[in-house]
Write an enzyme that holds these catalytic residues in place. Structure first.
Site, PDB file in Angstrom:
ATOM      1  N   GLU A   1      41.134  47.758  47.444  1.00 16.32           N
ATOM      2  CA  GLU A   1      40.566  49.066  47.093  1.00 16.32           C
ATOM      3  C   GLU A   1      39.062  48.979  46.885  1.00 16.32           C
ATOM      4  OE1 GLU A   1      44.643  50.665  44.884  1.00 16.32           O
ATOM      5  OE2 GLU A   1      43.029  49.749  43.713  1.00 16.32           O
TER       6      GLU A   1
ATOM      7  N   ASP B   1      50.133  49.164  37.284  1.00 18.78           N
ATOM      8  CA  ASP B   1      50.533  50.131  36.256  1.00 18.78           C
ATOM      9  C   ASP B   1      50.597  49.462  34.887  1.00 18.78           C
ATOM     10  OD1 ASP B   1      50.865  51.884  38.370  1.00 18.78           O
ATOM     11  OD2 ASP B   1      53.034  51.644  38.463  1.00 18.78           O
TER      12      ASP B   1
ATOM     13  N   ASN C   1      42.021  47.176  42.769  1.00 15.17           N
ATOM     14  CA  ASN C   1      42.347  45.823  43.219  1.00 15.17           C
ATOM     15  C   ASN C   1      41.350  45.424  44.308  1.00 15.17           C
ATOM     16  OD1 ASN C   1      43.244  46.954  45.698  1.00 15.17           O
ATOM     17  ND2 ASN C   1      45.330  47.153  44.917  1.00 15.17           N
TER      18      ASN C   1
END
Length: 312
Positions: free
Chosen positions: A197, A262, A194
Site C-alpha cells: 500500500e 485489523d 502495509n
C-alpha cells in the site's frame, strides 16, 4: 496490569467497510474428473465478522467498549453480522441498504489450507452514504478514539470530512488506508499502510534511508502525526516527528495473515486510548500481530494472550 485495568471505560468507534467472512471446512480426498481441481466435501461451516467489523471485534476482545458504523444489505448475511456483533458485545450503528447485498468473503478450507476465496460485493448507494456521515458526526462526542477501516468497498467516500470532524472534536483518528491517493486521509493521527500500500504512494525504495526520507516526507505532506508501516516478516516501523522506531517481527510460525492488519490497528487504538505513547503502543501492537497470524482466518487476541504475566 495498569495498561489494561480500566479498558472498559474507554470507548472506540470503528467506521468503514463491513463484511461477513464465511468459512467452509472440508476433506479433500480426490481430484475432480471434470477439471484438475480438488473436490472438497464440506463438513463444517462458520461465520465471522470481517473488514471493519473485525477491527471492532479485536478492540472489544481487548476489553474496551467498541461500536461499529457501516453499511450492510437487508439480507441474511446482514442479519448474521448483527447477531455476531451482539454476541461480541459491540454496539451496532449499521445502516441497511436494501439495494445492495452485504459484502461476503467465502473461503473454502481443505486440510487447514485455503483452497478458494469467493467475494460478493456491491457499492452502497449515495442516499445511505449521506445519512452515514450525519450519524458519524452525531456520535463523535461519545467516543475517545476513532478508527476508519478502509477496504475500498465504498463505505468511506466521505473519509476526509470524517477525519476533519473527528480532529476538530479533539479525537485521535487512526486510519487503515487503501488506494493510490492518501491525500484524502490528510490530518489523521495515524495511518497504518502495509508495504504494498505504501509503495503505491511513494514508489519503491532501495535502502532504509530512502524509505525513511520518503515516509517522513509523506507524513509531513499529509500533516499526520504518525505513519506506521507494517512489514510482515520485517516487523513494523513507526515514523513520527520525533524520529523512527522499528520493532522487529516476533519469531513465530505464520499460519494465516488474514485480518492481521485489523488486529494491529485495533490494538494501537486501545493502547493509545489508555494513554500509551505511539512508541509504546507499537511494541504491544506488534506482539498482537505476531499472535494473530498463528491462528486460522480472521481472529482476535485476548488480553490474557497479550499480557500473560498479568494473569499469572
Amino acid at each position: 496490569m495498569d495498561v489494561i485495568k480500566d479498558a472498559t471505560v474507554k470507548r472506540i468507534l470503528v467506521a468503514g467497510d463491513v463484511m461477513l467472512d464465511r468459512y467452509w471446512f472440508g476433506e479433500v480426498n480426490r481430484i475432480s474428473p471434470e477439471a484438475p481441481v480438488p473436490i472438497v466435501r464440506v463438513e463444517k461451516r462458520e461465520e465471522r465478522l470481517g473488514g471493519a467489523a473485525n477491527v471492532a471485534r479485536n478492540a472489544a476482545a481487548l476489553g474496551v467498549s467498541a461500536a461499529l458504523m457501516g453499511i450492510i444489505g437487508d439480507d441474511d448475511a446482514g442479519n448474521s453480522v448483527e447477531k455476531l456483533l451482539e454476541s461480541s458485545g459491540i454496539q451496532s450503528y449499521l445502516s441497511r441498504d436494501p439495494q445492495i447485498s452485504t459484502i461476503v468473503k467465502l473461503r473454502v478450507i481443505g486440510r487447514q489450507q485455503q483452497l478458494l476465496r469467493i467475494d460478493f460485493e456491491e457499492r452502497p448507494t449515495e442516499h445511505v452514504l449521506r445519512d452515514k456521515l450525519n450519524r458519524f458526526n452525531s456520535l463523535l462526542a461519545g467516543y475517545d478514539v476513532i478508527i476508519l477501516s478502509d477496504y475500498a468497498k465504498g463505505s468511506l467516500v466521505n473519509v476526509n470530512a470524517m477525519i476533519q470532524a473527528a480532529t476538530e472534536a479533539g479525537k485521535l483518528v487512526l486510519v487503515d488506508p487503501k488506494g493510490s491517493d492518501f491525500k484524502r486521509y490528510a490530518g489523521a493521527s495515524l495511518l497504518t499502510p502495509n508495504k504494498s500500500e505504501l509503495k503505491q504512494i511513494i514508489g519503491d525504495w532501495a535502502s532504509e534511508e530512502e524509505l525513511i526520507a520518503k515516509a517522513q516526507q509523506l507524513r509531513q505532506d499529509l500533516q499526520i502525526k504518525a505513519l506506521l508501516l507494517t512489514r510482515s516478516e520485517e516487523g513494523m516501523t513507526l515514523f513520527t516527528a520525533d524520529g523512527v522506531t522499528h520493532v522487529p517481527a516476533m519469531a513465530r510460525e505464520v499460519f494465516d495473515v488474514s485480518g492481521a492488519g485489523d488486529t494491529v490497528i485495533a490494538t494501537m487504538a486501545v493502547m493509545l486510548a489508555q494513554g500509551k505513547s505511539m512508541q509504546e503502543a507499537v511494541v504491544i501492537a506488534n506482539r498482537a500481530g505476531g499472535i494473530v497470524v498463528g491462528k486460522l482466518g480472521t481472529a482476535t487476541v485476548t488480553r490474557e494472550e497479550l499480557f500473560p504475566e498479568a494473569v499469572q
